[in-house]
Design a protein around this motif. Structure first.
Motif, PDB file in Angstrom:
ATOM      1  N   UNK A   1       0.828  -1.222   0.000  1.00 38.01           N
ATOM      2  CA  UNK A   1       0.000   0.000   0.000  1.00 38.01           C
ATOM      3  C   UNK A   1       0.861   1.270   0.000  1.00 38.01           C
ATOM      4  N   UNK A   2       2.171   1.106  -0.077  1.00 40.86           N
ATOM      5  CA  UNK A   2       3.032   2.289  -0.178  1.00 40.86           C
ATOM      6  C   UNK A   2       3.530   2.821   1.154  1.00 40.86           C
ATOM      7  N   UNK A   3       3.455   1.998   2.203  1.00 37.67           N
ATOM      8  CA  UNK A   3       3.948   2.417   3.513  1.00 37.67           C
ATOM      9  C   UNK A   3       5.461   2.560   3.512  1.00 37.67           C
ATOM     10  N   UNK A   4       5.946   3.430   4.412  1.00 40.91           N
ATOM     11  CA  UNK A   4       7.379   3.742   4.382  1.00 40.91           C
ATOM     12  C   UNK A   4       8.072   3.508   5.725  1.00 40.91           C
ATOM     13  N   UNK A   5       7.322   3.042   6.742  1.00 34.90           N
ATOM     14  CA  UNK A   5       7.938   2.934   8.071  1.00 34.90           C
ATOM     15  C   UNK A   5       7.998   1.467   8.502  1.00 34.90           C
ATOM     16  N   UNK A   6       9.027   1.106   9.256  1.00 32.91           N
ATOM     17  CA  UNK A   6       9.034  -0.266   9.772  1.00 32.91           C
ATOM     18  C   UNK A   6       8.617  -0.355  11.245  1.00 32.91           C
ATOM     19  N   UNK A   7       8.302   0.821  11.818  1.00 28.91           N
ATOM     20  CA  UNK A   7       7.714   0.879  13.164  1.00 28.91           C
ATOM     21  C   UNK A   7       6.649   1.960  13.151  1.00 28.91           C
ATOM     22  N   UNK A   8       5.582   1.770  13.941  1.00 29.63           N
ATOM     23  CA  UNK A   8       4.566   2.828  14.007  1.00 29.63           C
ATOM     24  C   UNK A   8       4.411   3.293  15.450  1.00 29.63           C
ATOM     25  N   UNK A   9       4.095   4.581  15.604  1.00 24.10           N
ATOM     26  CA  UNK A   9       3.920   5.176  16.931  1.00 24.10           C
ATOM     27  C   UNK A   9       2.525   4.868  17.467  1.00 24.10           C
ATOM     28  N   UNK A  10       2.469   4.412  18.710  1.00 21.61           N
ATOM     29  CA  UNK A  10       1.192   3.983  19.280  1.00 21.61           C
ATOM     30  C   UNK A  10       0.738   4.882  20.423  1.00 21.61           C
ATOM     31  N   UNK A  11      -0.538   5.249  20.354  1.00 20.70           N
ATOM     32  CA  UNK A  11      -1.172   5.960  21.461  1.00 20.70           C
ATOM     33  C   UNK A  11      -2.240   5.064  22.036  1.00 20.70           C
TER      34      UNK A  11
ATOM     35  N   UNK B   1      -0.568   3.697  34.172  1.00 21.88           N
ATOM     36  CA  UNK B   1      -0.249   2.362  33.629  1.00 21.88           C
ATOM     37  C   UNK B   1       0.139   2.431  32.157  1.00 21.88           C
ATOM     38  N   UNK B   2      -0.663   3.188  31.384  1.00 23.52           N
ATOM     39  CA  UNK B   2      -0.376   3.254  29.946  1.00 23.52           C
ATOM     40  C   UNK B   2       0.905   4.037  29.667  1.00 23.52           C
ATOM     41  N   UNK B   3       1.166   5.070  30.463  1.00 19.08           N
ATOM     42  CA  UNK B   3       2.434   5.792  30.286  1.00 19.08           C
ATOM     43  C   UNK B   3       3.603   4.856  30.573  1.00 19.08           C
ATOM     44  N   UNK B   4       3.427   4.014  31.603  1.00 18.45           N
ATOM     45  CA  UNK B   4       4.543   3.123  31.949  1.00 18.45           C
ATOM     46  C   UNK B   4       4.714   2.024  30.894  1.00 18.45           C
ATOM     47  N   UNK B   5       3.634   1.671  30.180  1.00 16.61           N
ATOM     48  CA  UNK B   5       3.762   0.720  29.070  1.00 16.61           C
ATOM     49  C   UNK B   5       4.493   1.351  27.885  1.00 16.61           C
ATOM     50  N   UNK B   6       4.590   2.672  27.892  1.00 13.82           N
ATOM     51  CA  UNK B   6       5.356   3.346  26.840  1.00 13.82           C
ATOM     52  C   UNK B   6       4.527   4.060  25.787  1.00 13.82           C
ATOM     53  N   UNK B   7       3.199   3.996  25.882  1.00 16.93           N
ATOM     54  CA  UNK B   7       2.367   4.652  24.862  1.00 16.93           C
ATOM     55  C   UNK B   7       2.772   6.107  24.701  1.00 16.93           C
ATOM     56  N   UNK B   8       2.788   6.564  23.441  1.00 16.36           N
ATOM     57  CA  UNK B   8       3.339   7.881  23.145  1.00 16.36           C
ATOM     58  C   UNK B   8       2.358   9.021  23.343  1.00 16.36           C
ATOM     59  N   UNK B   9       1.087   8.715  23.450  1.00 11.78           N
ATOM     60  CA  UNK B   9       0.137   9.757  23.833  1.00 11.78           C
ATOM     61  C   UNK B   9      -1.104   9.120  24.444  1.00 11.78           C
ATOM     62  N   UNK B  10      -1.759   9.944  25.251  1.00 12.86           N
ATOM     63  CA  UNK B  10      -2.961   9.491  25.947  1.00 12.86           C
ATOM     64  C   UNK B  10      -4.148  10.209  25.331  1.00 12.86           C
ATOM     65  N   UNK B  11      -5.189   9.430  25.039  1.00 13.20           N
ATOM     66  CA  UNK B  11      -6.451  10.046  24.614  1.00 13.20           C
ATOM     67  C   UNK B  11      -7.514   9.614  25.598  1.00 13.20           C
TER      68      UNK B  11
ATOM     69  N   UNK C   1      -0.189  -8.754  18.997  1.00 13.74           N
ATOM     70  CA  UNK C   1       0.420  -7.439  18.782  1.00 13.74           C
ATOM     71  C   UNK C   1       0.959  -6.909  20.098  1.00 13.74           C
ATOM     72  N   UNK C   2       2.215  -6.527  20.110  1.00 18.89           N
ATOM     73  CA  UNK C   2       2.818  -6.011  21.338  1.00 18.89           C
ATOM     74  C   UNK C   2       3.618  -4.746  21.045  1.00 18.89           C
ATOM     75  N   UNK C   3       3.826  -3.967  22.087  1.00 19.11           N
ATOM     76  CA  UNK C   3       4.620  -2.751  21.954  1.00 19.11           C
ATOM     77  C   UNK C   3       6.082  -3.063  22.191  1.00 19.11           C
ATOM     78  N   UNK C   4       6.926  -2.318  21.515  1.00 17.57           N
ATOM     79  CA  UNK C   4       8.333  -2.323  21.898  1.00 17.57           C
ATOM     80  C   UNK C   4       8.439  -1.284  23.018  1.00 17.57           C
ATOM     81  N   UNK C   5       9.541  -1.271  23.706  1.00 19.60           N
ATOM     82  CA  UNK C   5       9.666  -0.426  24.889  1.00 19.60           C
ATOM     83  C   UNK C   5       9.397   1.058  24.645  1.00 19.60           C
TER      84      UNK C   5
END
Ligand code: MG
Length: 370
Positions: free
Chosen positions: A125-135, A153-163, A334-338
């Motif tokens: 589909x034309x994607x260009x990234x090998x990692x994606x940012x997760x909120x 808890x979610x901040x400690x899991x590493x999520x990049x933003x909270x909604x 599906x899991x998050x990297x640190x």
């Protein structure tokens, strides 16, 4: 591609914890999984994340089953040969609307095509990234201490933003609390259409809190009033429910209804329309991100692939499998990297194995066509 058979699964999976928005609480997640089989024996999987009832969208599990079983899938099987997801979209245009239902098949054909070509979906589909940012998206939690604990808890899991989800009566207070406790973390709110211009005063209050965006504050169908509201706010308005197509996106940006778009691939009818909206927004200098609908691991694969597109400039609503399910229907889950990112699979197709026996265990109704 010569399509031999299509199987529709009405699946019901219990969420680990109920998810509440301004339109209600979800305990059991219903969805429609689609398996397409090619003459060669290769299969593709897709997901229509339709709800049990017409809350987020007019589409429900029953309408999606009906439209796919009685119209769209028979058209596909009658034609037998389709050159891919684009060919399917053209033949499905005879049925108006029902984009989430059609998206389930469109995505299954993407998975199938990627497998047949031996390529990972995101590259196709034309994607260009090998990692994606997760909120992460946190539902309405009426209890202040529980909300703060969830954010921690979610901040400690590493999520990049909270909604956080908001509604009248639960809007300024939770944001103030989070700002007081956690400072200037990347934070945004989602109202799921719970306000009108007349009741928008709390949104002007929220404008003081340096939010990344305010998502879908006004009516699900509206573009005009959002333009009025956006002109009164310095915080970007982000549209979700209001954008169902490229046409809607064009109208919204011409009117000035928003400055950010949340693209949910299923809401707009699949990955082709996702690309079109993404590309148009990019041309107009408007960032997008990818929204989620409490998908199983199958639907999540398409979110991950979509989030690899270049103009996805905010973290997307892509949580780990373990945030939703005791047991996901894919392996690996599906899991998050640190660092709050998810690695994009390089295997062909959606890049995860679908565990059919787990799907069967959660299947309430199954329809074989072809
Ligand atoms: Mg939303």
């Amino acid at each position: 591609m010569e399509i031999k058979r299509v199987t529709l699964y009405h699946v019901v999976m219990r969420l680990k914890s109920p998810f509440e928005t301004s339109y209600g609480k979800t305990v059991d997640r219903h969805c429609l999984l689609v398996k397409v089989e090619e003459r060669s024996g290769e299969v593709g999987w897709g997901e229509s994340p339709v709800d049990e009832g017409p809350w987020y969208s007019y589409e429900t599990i029953s309408t999606a089953m009906h439209v796919l079983r009685d119209y769209v899938v028979p058209w596909l099987l009658e034609k037998r040969f389709v050159e891919g997801p684009g060919g399917f979209l053209r033949l499905s245009q005879r049925a108006r609307g029902h984009r989430m239902a059609k998206a389930g098949v469109e995505m299954a054909l993407w998975d199938l095509r990627a497998k047949l070509e031996g390529k990972p979906l995101y590259r196709l589909i034309g994607g260009t990234k090998n990692r994606v940012d997760c909120g992460i998206s946190i539902g309405i939690i009426g209890d202040e201490q529980r909300l703060l604990k969830a954010v921690a808890e979610f901040l400690s899991r590493g999520y990049k933003r909270i909604k956080i989800k908001v509604k009248p009566g639960w809007d300024t207070r939770p944001v103030e609390l989070i700002r007081r406790e956690y400072g200037e973390i990347p934070l945004q709110v989602d109202a799921n259409a719970a306000y009108s211009l007349e009741t928008s005063r709390p949104l002007r209050e929220l404008d003081k809190h340096n939010l990344l965006m305010i998502e879908q504050p006004l009516d699900y169908d509206d573009l005009h009033d959002h333009a009025v509201l956006q002109s009164r706010l310095k915080t970007p308005v982000c549209l979700d429910e209001s954008i169902k197509s490229l046409h809607d996106a064009k109208t919204a940006l011409r009117l000035g209804s928003c400055r950010v778009i949340n693209i949910k691939p299923a809401r707009v009818g699949g990955l082709i329309e996702t690309r079109l909206i993404h590309d148009y927004a990019q041309e107009m200098g408007v960032p997008v991100w990818i929204g989620g609908m409490l998908e199983t691991g199958i639907g999540r694969a398409f979110l991950v692939a979509a989030a690899t597109l270049e103009n996805v400039r905010y973290p997307s609503d892509i949580g780990e499998s373990s945030r939703y399910w005791e047991e996901d229907v894919v392996e690996p889950p599906w899991t998050l990297e640190g660092n709050g990112t998810m690695r994009v699979p390089e295997r062909s197709g959606i890049g995860v194995d679908v565990l059919e026996e787990r799907i069967e265990r959660s299947t309430r109704a199954k329809i074989l066509l072809g």
